[in-house]
Scaffold this motif. Structure first.
Motif, PDB file in Angstrom:
ATOM      1  N   ASP B 314     -27.337  41.807 -37.615  1.00 46.26           N
ATOM      2  CA  ASP B 314     -26.948  40.562 -38.276  1.00 46.26           C
ATOM      3  C   ASP B 314     -27.895  39.482 -37.749  1.00 46.26           C
ATOM      4  N   ALA B 315     -27.598  38.225 -38.032  1.00 46.12           N
ATOM      5  CA  ALA B 315     -28.569  37.182 -37.680  1.00 46.12           C
ATOM      6  C   ALA B 315     -28.780  37.079 -36.171  1.00 46.12           C
ATOM      7  N   GLY B 316     -27.829  37.537 -35.374  1.00 41.78           N
ATOM      8  CA  GLY B 316     -27.948  37.368 -33.932  1.00 41.78           C
ATOM      9  C   GLY B 316     -28.166  38.659 -33.156  1.00 41.78           C
ATOM     10  N   ASN B 317     -28.253  39.792 -33.855  1.00 46.31           N
ATOM     11  CA  ASN B 317     -28.376  41.076 -33.179  1.00 46.31           C
ATOM     12  C   ASN B 317     -29.303  42.005 -33.945  1.00 46.31           C
ATOM     13  N   HIS B 318     -29.983  42.862 -33.197  1.00 45.04           N
ATOM     14  CA  HIS B 318     -30.793  43.879 -33.847  1.00 45.04           C
ATOM     15  C   HIS B 318     -30.682  45.175 -33.067  1.00 45.04           C
ATOM     16  N   LEU B 319     -31.167  46.227 -33.701  1.00 45.58           N
ATOM     17  CA  LEU B 319     -31.216  47.534 -33.071  1.00 45.58           C
ATOM     18  C   LEU B 319     -32.678  47.800 -32.744  1.00 45.58           C
ATOM     19  N   TYR B 320     -32.939  48.055 -31.471  1.00 45.96           N
ATOM     20  CA  TYR B 320     -34.283  48.440 -31.076  1.00 45.96           C
ATOM     21  C   TYR B 320     -34.375  49.954 -31.201  1.00 45.96           C
TER      22      TYR B 320
END
Lengths: 408, 408, 408
Positions: B314-320
């Motif tokens: 979402d706008a504040g999280n990502h998956l590396y």
């Protein structure tokens, strides 16, 4: 489990829910617009932000008046800059020093001069980087006094000397100080109003161990008078017991407490009686408790003075800075050390002050409905309002326009 | 405690607080409107969401581009549906399978066909329930590649084949891969920009154990060139030490580090020198680092390739999603396994990548003030902007109108 | 790790992402405006707020319909006042009693009469304080029934007698009750709708230990009928197994479960068959489950009745109050005690009800798409809507205008 036998009678009289009725009282603080707008503190002042020993060559972030500031010590001197690298917004406080007199952002090595804020190098763009000379980081004036670091937050004006803002007796006199710094929840104005509030001490603190042996009056007749930049509470009369019609008698006396004094306890007479402290005796302290901008409380005891600085962190948090000062010199100061460490620190800066902390956390105003002893609050708000208004006008004369922040 | 003797001198020069001054620089990203609007990711792409082994017959909720999606494996095949039962809003991922090829909501047994999303039964309304045939749950295309599940999030268009989106060398070549998937805080764009950023590695990663023995240049002269859907960083010159005027010398060398190479380390020459890997050598890799949509980084080392997929949660999280691939076959792959498990996984995917994670968490832009090495960022933003604009036009030709989300 | 051999085939059929398509169904609850506005509960009712034993001379704060209320017991009687001192906004529940029949704010000793809410004394301003007689604190009617404290929240109207609101059979009949009070997340309307929902029990609760030995039907034919202020679910037909076309057979039977009954299990016939309980048999209970305002569920079993009161705390939280009542007298009540403590409390008020708690937490409507069994929900919403509309009109006749709160 309970047995319901059907014979229960109505024990509660019908009472009218008056939810819809708007009670009289102040619904906002719009009669003091600057004070109302100062949720995050008054600009244009020096504020203590921590013990000197807490600020070293390792940069540290603090928040003051809602602003993130990085503080670092370089070859003995403390510097403060805005804690946001203009490149990509990374806090400089996450970085460190690559060259003396500078601080470097951890991300790409942008390196700022601590004194001027100028971008001295962008390491990863080499010595010929065209960005150098085009970026300046905002800086904050910083000083050290009373074993603490003080930072000035203003609007671009030349700061006044910090010694003009400290309590007069702390400048130029040898003092032994004991202090306590504690981050606390709640708006700084509630903390300051609580500190100067004439009404609460006699009730809220009636159970404090600090007051175990001393009785407290039930109520007082009080005047607030101004001397220079301080306003003082002067007690005209103290009532040690009271009969409330229809309710009964109420007082704070007990068999193990001392007898109430016969004279009204204003600081002038107590000091003149004892003459133990030439520095204090030389000052004019017409009352026990006084307050000045930007939120400094002074309580004058016969042998020492207690100060509270209410430092705005942001609208919901403040830093409680309690300072106890004795003006004895040399070995005469030893009893103060012993008294502070063995007694005062725990009872006064601890449990007594913890009751204030509790109230500041739960106070929720406006709306509010003030009563007679709140004259102390009103006079403090007026002092703050007038002083702030003068500053805004003075800055306007220098071409600096200060807009009031909007109230939530 | 400290003793205040009144002789303290002002040690800090007066500095001007420049808070009111608005610094030059980009105050927003409005010159790349699609990029600015893509806080939750670019639609119209396949994204890896987890290891294949994590998706079984027990439904599991993931969040991708801000959408809650339930993923379930049925007789070997992975399916993905919107994770909200249209009846009362309960997540289907809280339910389970009552019939093969379906998923049932836990509340009232609404049962959806996994392939079509059609409501196949509302169990508690019996076989004659009139609601059947009137409700269809949105579905998402799902595939498996590289030991991971990939999901396509679009706007109703026919998805392109996933193999057209994967790095070319990963399609049709035997590869041994080691991967690491880690949920991280921070916007996916900061992660992608960090990955391709030319400037940061030499400074931020100077302390990484992964680089313990290898020196890093201080700064480079770099060009960004495009080949197909990838843009590459080509190093024209590398500077291994630098003298900063007024500050001093700065470099990344040490007695225990290797000597800097004499030639500029672009991948073309290193691979052609070694010829250890026919698959890699057959490709054109004009530069060490390249990036493509929708946020895929490729770092070509002489004997293996490292990829990073920045998956918008979402706008504040990502998956590396870090993937290391070796193109050796059979027993020749064994050294890669050993190297990966014993070394690369911990140093590269661990501590080195952890420094990037730290920066992505604390980056806060715009506003931002870019410098010369940020040409790599600008070219990536332009690539993303142009590619997204083309997609919107292409969909418009198919009658699908895509509105940009509003920017916060 | 996985080996990628390039021969992977597409195993997932292409499916169309229908995200852009707006599904049919209710997008909001605007056809029931009062119900839609009642996120924080319906005003004008009595609500249970805790066990009687929880309310003593030590004041306690509760939240009811979003309002903070202080509850205190004085010489046997429970009183409730708005929990905010009008002086500075401090909760009265942080204070205590200084005089019988009053409560004092901890900050400055403002002292309120519990019955009238009048400010009886401002201790720290002495007996002559001019504020006395000028401030009145809002109060709430309070009663005790079924071993619990009940509070009336209205809009200034005279409250109706609590006995007119309690289930009729609980007034004037000896009852043995076992109860459970649990704060739960989720809006009170989802809790109430879940309780009365015809569809969910047969599916959601199929795994409850409480139902271990009893089969549940797959689906029912149901009518909702109104009798006075209650609406009842009447089962016309029950189906114990079903074949779903294309999917298979589904039922809740098992070798260890009892056989399904031959007659439809409406409460009328089961009670008349057993005649074990004259109080229950004397009432008209045309159906097993019934509901009334302001959110009371009644489930009539042959030998006892179970009630659930869904008490609005605020828009996101409610209090679950489960009451099990037996109408046996004297020693005949002993088996009920034993059954409740050894069995019902754990299985019914525990695990079974915990499944409802789970669904109430994850329900997220509107939007929603209702199906045939939701006729029970629709009838409840209509009952609530009509009853609330009547109250608003009745109050308007008394000159009290009630505005609907705005919907988020």
């Amino acid at each position: 489990m309970s047995v319901q036998n059907g014979e229960q009678v109505t024990t509660t009289p019908r009472r009218r829910n008056q939810r819809a009725t708007k009670l009289p009282g102040r619904q906002d603080w719009s009669s003091w617009p600057h004070y109302q707008a100062a949720a995050a503190g008054f600009r244009g002042y020096w504020y203590p932000v921590g013990y000197s020993s807490q600020f070293t060559g390792k940069p540290r972030q603090i928040t003051l008046l809602g602003e993130k500031i990085v503080v670092i010590r370089d070859r003995g001197t403390v510097y403060a800059l805005k804690d946001r690298c203009p490149h990509r917004g990374v806090p400089l406080s996450e970085g460190n020093q690559q060259f003396p007199g500078t601080i470097s952002c951890p991300y790409h090595g942008w390196t700022f001069d601590l004194k001027t804020g100028n971008l001295a190098a962008a390491i990863t763009d080499g010595p010929s980087s065209p960005i150098c000379g085009k970026v300046t980081q905002p800086t904050y004036p910083a000083e050290e006094r009373l074993g603490m670091v003080w930072i000035f937050v203003g609007d671009g004006e030349q700061p006044h000397p910090i010694d003009e803002q400290l309590p007069e007796e702390l400048v130029g006199n040898a003092a032994v100080v004991g202090s306590r710094i504690q981050p606390r929840e709640g708006n700084w104005r509630f903390a300051c109003e609580n500190g100067y509030d004439e009404g609460h001490a006699k009730y809220l603190h009636r159970t404090a161990l600090w007051r175990l042996l001393k009785p407290m009056p039930v109520w007082n007749e009080t005047r607030i008078i101004q001397r220079g930049r301080w306003i003082y509470r002067v007690q005209d009369k103290q009532y040690w017991t009271a009969d409330f019609p229809g309710l009964g008698r109420w007082d704070n006396q007990a068999w193990f407490k001392l007898r109430p004094p016969k004279e009204v306890a204003n600081i002038g007479n107590t000091i003149s009686h004892r003459e133990t402290n030439p520095v204090i005796a030389a000052q004019e302290f017409p009352g026990f408790a006084s307050v000045s901008m930007p939120g400094v409380l002074r309580i004058v005891y016969p042998t020492f003075i207690h100060y509270e600085f209410y430092v705005p962190v942001d609208a919901g948090n403040h830093l409680y800075v309690g300072v106890m000062a004795s003006f004895q010199r040399g070995w005469r100061a030893l009893p103060f050390y012993a008294k502070y460490l063995g007694f005062v620190r725990w009872l006064f800066h601890g449990q007594f002050s913890g009751q204030d902390k509790w109230m500041v956390e739960v106070t929720d105003a406006p709306p509010e409905k003030l009563y007679r002893p709140d004259d102390s609050l009103l006079k403090w708000r007026k002092l703050a309002e007038d002083t702030c208004e003068e500053r805004v006008e003075r800055l306007a004369g220098q071409g600096i326009t200060v807009a009031l922040p909007e109230v939530d």
